[in-house]
Design a protein around this motif. Structure first.
Motif, PDB file in Angstrom:
ATOM      1  N   ASN A   1      -5.668   1.093   9.602  1.00  0.00           N
ATOM      2  CA  ASN A   1      -6.620   1.367   8.401  1.00  0.00           C
ATOM      3  C   ASN A   1      -6.920   0.112   7.680  1.00  0.00           C
ATOM      4  N   GLY A   2      -6.721  -0.963   8.267  1.00  0.00           N
ATOM      5  CA  GLY A   2      -6.991  -2.298   7.540  1.00  0.00           C
ATOM      6  C   GLY A   2      -6.194  -2.158   6.204  1.00  0.00           C
ATOM      7  N   VAL A   3      -4.890  -1.893   6.035  1.00  0.00           N
ATOM      8  CA  VAL A   3      -4.399  -2.088   4.804  1.00  0.00           C
ATOM      9  C   VAL A   3      -3.347  -3.301   4.772  1.00  0.00           C
ATOM     10  N   ASP A   4      -3.542  -3.945   3.596  1.00  0.00           N
ATOM     11  CA  ASP A   4      -2.514  -5.180   3.169  1.00  0.00           C
ATOM     12  C   ASP A   4      -1.304  -4.470   3.107  1.00  0.00           C
ATOM     13  N   ALA A   5      -0.353  -4.738   3.719  1.00  0.00           N
ATOM     14  CA  ALA A   5       0.959  -4.130   3.761  1.00  0.00           C
ATOM     15  C   ALA A   5       1.722  -4.608   2.202  1.00  0.00           C
ATOM     16  N   ALA A   6       1.438  -5.721   1.877  1.00  0.00           N
ATOM     17  CA  ALA A   6       2.163  -6.147   0.453  1.00  0.00           C
ATOM     18  C   ALA A   6       1.280  -5.590  -0.620  1.00  0.00           C
ATOM     19  N   THR A   7      -0.021  -5.423  -0.616  1.00  0.00           N
ATOM     20  CA  THR A   7      -0.487  -4.731  -1.881  1.00  0.00           C
ATOM     21  C   THR A   7      -0.763  -3.290  -1.830  1.00  0.00           C
ATOM     22  N   LYS A   8      -0.806  -2.666  -0.369  1.00  0.00           N
ATOM     23  CA  LYS A   8      -1.135  -1.459  -0.278  1.00  0.00           C
ATOM     24  C   LYS A   8      -2.553  -1.171  -0.234  1.00  0.00           C
ATOM     25  N   GLU A   9      -3.450  -2.164  -0.561  1.00  0.00           N
ATOM     26  CA  GLU A   9      -4.728  -1.790  -0.388  1.00  0.00           C
ATOM     27  C   GLU A   9      -5.646  -2.102   0.648  1.00  0.00           C
ATOM     28  N   PHE A  10      -6.560  -1.057   0.764  1.00  0.00           N
ATOM     29  CA  PHE A  10      -7.510  -1.283   1.998  1.00  0.00           C
ATOM     30  C   PHE A  10      -8.315  -2.642   1.952  1.00  0.00           C
ATOM     31  N   THR A  11      -8.161  -3.412   3.006  1.00  0.00           N
ATOM     32  CA  THR A  11      -9.010  -4.574   2.838  1.00  0.00           C
ATOM     33  C   THR A  11     -10.441  -4.466   3.450  1.00  0.00           C
TER      34      THR A  11
ATOM     35  N   VAL B   1      -9.444   5.529   9.014  1.00  0.00           N
ATOM     36  CA  VAL B   1      -9.346   6.384   9.900  1.00  0.00           C
ATOM     37  C   VAL B   1      -8.490   7.402  10.158  1.00  0.00           C
ATOM     38  N   LEU B   2      -7.497   7.342   9.413  1.00  0.00           N
ATOM     39  CA  LEU B   2      -6.180   8.246   9.620  1.00  0.00           C
ATOM     40  C   LEU B   2      -5.549   8.311   8.186  1.00  0.00           C
ATOM     41  N   ASP B   3      -5.564   9.527   7.672  1.00  0.00           N
ATOM     42  CA  ASP B   3      -4.551   9.882   6.475  1.00  0.00           C
ATOM     43  C   ASP B   3      -3.207  10.550   6.817  1.00  0.00           C
ATOM     44  N   ILE B   4      -2.382   9.967   6.194  1.00  0.00           N
ATOM     45  CA  ILE B   4      -0.975  10.742   6.499  1.00  0.00           C
ATOM     46  C   ILE B   4      -0.548  11.362   5.036  1.00  0.00           C
ATOM     47  N   VAL B   5      -0.241  12.700   5.272  1.00  0.00           N
ATOM     48  CA  VAL B   5       0.379  13.503   4.081  1.00  0.00           C
ATOM     49  C   VAL B   5       1.628  13.666   4.328  1.00  0.00           C
ATOM     50  N   CYS B   6       2.172  13.342   3.223  1.00  0.00           N
ATOM     51  CA  CYS B   6       4.049  13.538   3.251  1.00  0.00           C
ATOM     52  C   CYS B   6       4.246  15.028   2.631  1.00  0.00           C
TER      53      CYS B   6
ATOM     54  N   ALA C   1      10.934  13.361  -6.544  1.00  0.00           N
ATOM     55  CA  ALA C   1      11.563  12.709  -5.428  1.00  0.00           C
ATOM     56  C   ALA C   1      10.577  12.464  -4.500  1.00  0.00           C
ATOM     57  N   VAL C   2       9.539  12.981  -4.187  1.00  0.00           N
ATOM     58  CA  VAL C   2       8.340  12.688  -3.238  1.00  0.00           C
ATOM     59  C   VAL C   2       7.725  11.230  -3.753  1.00  0.00           C
ATOM     60  N   ARG C   3       7.459  11.253  -5.158  1.00  0.00           N
ATOM     61  CA  ARG C   3       6.695  10.081  -5.579  1.00  0.00           C
ATOM     62  C   ARG C   3       7.735   9.014  -5.631  1.00  0.00           C
ATOM     63  N   GLY C   4       8.974   8.972  -6.068  1.00  0.00           N
ATOM     64  CA  GLY C   4      10.014   7.900  -5.777  1.00  0.00           C
ATOM     65  C   GLY C   4       9.980   7.485  -4.321  1.00  0.00           C
ATOM     66  N   PHE C   5       9.941   8.247  -3.394  1.00  0.00           N
ATOM     67  CA  PHE C   5       9.845   8.057  -1.922  1.00  0.00           C
ATOM     68  C   PHE C   5       8.797   7.172  -1.821  1.00  0.00           C
ATOM     69  N   LEU C   6       7.684   7.459  -2.188  1.00  0.00           N
ATOM     70  CA  LEU C   6       6.384   6.922  -1.850  1.00  0.00           C
ATOM     71  C   LEU C   6       5.974   5.763  -2.766  1.00  0.00           C
ATOM     72  N   ALA C   7       6.948   5.593  -3.693  1.00  0.00           N
ATOM     73  CA  ALA C   7       6.862   4.253  -4.665  1.00  0.00           C
ATOM     74  C   ALA C   7       7.358   3.094  -3.826  1.00  0.00           C
ATOM     75  N   LYS C   8       8.452   3.251  -2.768  1.00  0.00           N
ATOM     76  CA  LYS C   8       9.116   2.360  -2.210  1.00  0.00           C
ATOM     77  C   LYS C   8       8.026   1.222  -1.576  1.00  0.00           C
ATOM     78  N   ASP C   9       8.512  -0.089  -1.549  1.00  0.00           N
ATOM     79  CA  ASP C   9       7.594  -1.063  -1.007  1.00  0.00           C
ATOM     80  C   ASP C   9       7.398  -1.117   0.504  1.00  0.00           C
ATOM     81  N   ASN C  10       8.049  -0.341   1.192  1.00  0.00           N
ATOM     82  CA  ASN C  10       7.792  -0.224   2.536  1.00  0.00           C
ATOM     83  C   ASN C  10       7.016   1.084   2.983  1.00  0.00           C
ATOM     84  N   VAL C  11       6.589   1.833   2.165  1.00  0.00           N
ATOM     85  CA  VAL C  11       5.892   3.032   2.290  1.00  0.00           C
ATOM     86  C   VAL C  11       4.427   2.979   2.120  1.00  0.00           C
ATOM     87  N   PRO C  12       3.529   3.015   2.744  1.00  0.00           N
ATOM     88  CA  PRO C  12       2.148   2.847   2.857  1.00  0.00           C
ATOM     89  C   PRO C  12       1.573   3.947   1.623  1.00  0.00           C
ATOM     90  N   GLN C  13       0.567   3.987   1.233  1.00  0.00           N
ATOM     91  CA  GLN C  13      -0.193   4.838   0.119  1.00  0.00           C
ATOM     92  C   GLN C  13      -0.590   6.225   0.957  1.00  0.00           C
TER      93      GLN C  13
END
Length: 161
Positions: free
Chosen positions: A55-65, A71-76, A84-96
């Motif tokens: 998707n061309g996402v900067d892993a550090a900022t979680k922004e599309f570059t 081309v891909l969306d993932i739904v948690c 709990a879901v919002r807390g999980f998605l707020a982690k640094d290693n989890v994309p948007q």
């Protein structure tokens, strides 16, 4: 599915025009159980770099570059509560990833009859399954699995034939 509301992982707001957002993309459903399974971290460890690359996402900022198309969306999809879901998605290693509310998540778990609590399914716009082995595809085929998923997609109504 009709009536399921998807939410933005950053703001928590419902996605406006979600049909337009999902049109023409592969859609992954990341089944996360109750978010306490020790394997979930391993799943995200493999899925996140793949998601960011395709998707061309900067892993550090979680922004599309803009370097690649979105081309891909993932739904948690989790059985845990919305906080709990919002807390999980707020982690640094989890994309948007997008997410769905607890009640919708339970419906999706029932619909797909998932064996166990974790998995990455890739589905068509109408909810039919392309693969139940999304993580295996990523690990065995790398970025090329996206092409296979795209080639297996049904054409959306109003799409180019």
């Amino acid at each position: 599915d009709e009536g399921i509301v998807l939410y933005n992982s950053t703001t928590g707001a419902p996605i406006e025009h979600q049909d337009d957002r999902l049109f023409g993309k592969s859609l992954g459903i990341l089944f996360c159980g109750d978010l306490t399974d020790s394997q979930l971290g391993s799943f995200v460890h493999h899925i996140a770099p793949f998601y960011n690359r395709v998707n061309g996402v900067d892993a550090a900022t979680k922004e599309f570059t803009g370097k690649r198309g979105h081309v891909l969306d993932i739904v948690c999809c989790a059985k845990a509560g919305d906080d709990a879901v919002r807390g999980f998605l707020a982690k640094d290693n989890v994309p948007q990833f997008l997410w769905m509310g607890e009640e919708d998540g339970k419906k999706i778990y029932e619909k797909y009859e998932l064996e166990g609590d974790l998995g990455l399914y890739v589905v068509n716009y109408d909810g039919t399954t392309i693969t139940k082995q999304g993580v295996v595809d990523i690990l065995s085929k790398g970025d090329s699995c996206l092409m296979g998923w795209q080639m297996s997609r049904k054409i959306e109504p109003g799409g180019v034939t």
